[in-house]
Scaffold this motif. Structure first.
Motif, short mmCIF file in Angstrom:
data_model
loop_
_atom_site.label_atom_id
_atom_site.label_comp_id
_atom_site.label_asym_id
_atom_site.label_seq_id
_atom_site.Cartn_x
_atom_site.Cartn_y
_atom_site.Cartn_z
N SER A 78 6.79 -2.97 -2.95
CA SER A 78 7.13 -1.54 -2.91
C SER A 78 7.62 -1.07 -4.27
O SER A 78 7.25 0.02 -4.74
CB SER A 78 8.20 -1.27 -1.85
N LEU A 79 8.46 -1.86 -4.90
CA LEU A 79 8.97 -1.50 -6.23
C LEU A 79 7.83 -1.43 -7.24
O LEU A 79 7.81 -0.54 -8.11
CB LEU A 79 10.03 -2.50 -6.69
N VAL A 82 6.04 1.83 -6.73
CA VAL A 82 6.80 2.94 -7.30
C VAL A 82 6.66 2.94 -8.83
O VAL A 82 6.46 4.01 -9.44
CB VAL A 82 8.30 2.85 -6.88
N LEU A 85 3.32 4.28 -9.70
CA LEU A 85 3.27 5.72 -9.51
C LEU A 85 3.98 6.45 -10.66
O LEU A 85 3.49 7.48 -11.16
CB LEU A 85 3.92 6.11 -8.17
N LEU A 86 5.12 5.91 -11.09
CA LEU A 86 5.84 6.54 -12.20
C LEU A 86 5.02 6.49 -13.49
O LEU A 86 5.00 7.46 -14.25
CB LEU A 86 7.20 5.85 -12.40
#
Length: 100
Positions: A78-79, A82, A85-86
């Motif tokens: 999940s990290l 993220v 995505l960033l």
């Protein structure tokens, strides 16, 4: 003749008393050994029971550890998502700024 018989009987009686004393000592020794063996068996049964309890606890810890590892891996994925995505947002912003 009577004296010989009496002496022989006394000798036999003394020998039998001595043999009886030895047998009594062996009997006491055997009883003690039997008690020690029973105590040893009880100790062995307790050790076996303790080993079984330890095994069950170890299996529980192993199962719990595996679940925790799965959660950690899921969290790491999940990290990573993220972070990706960033990075994408940063690129989109850079492209938008370049396009102006």
């Amino acid at each position: 003749l009577l004296q010989k018989r009496a002496a022989k009987a006394e000798s036999s009686a003394a020998r039998l008393r001595q043999e009886n004393a030895q047998l009594q000592a062996e009997l006491r020794s055997s009883r003690l050994e039997k008690e020690e063996l029973r105590a040893g068996q009880a100790g062995l049964a307790a050790a076996k029971q303790n080993a079984e309890a330890a095994l069950q606890q170890l299996l529980q810890v192993t199962t719990s550890s595996r679940a925790s590892i799965r959660q950690l891996l899921s969290g790491a994925e999940s990290l990573q998502l993220v972070a990706d995505l960033l990075k994408s947002i940063d690129r989109i912003c850079e492209l938008s700024e370049d396009g102006q």
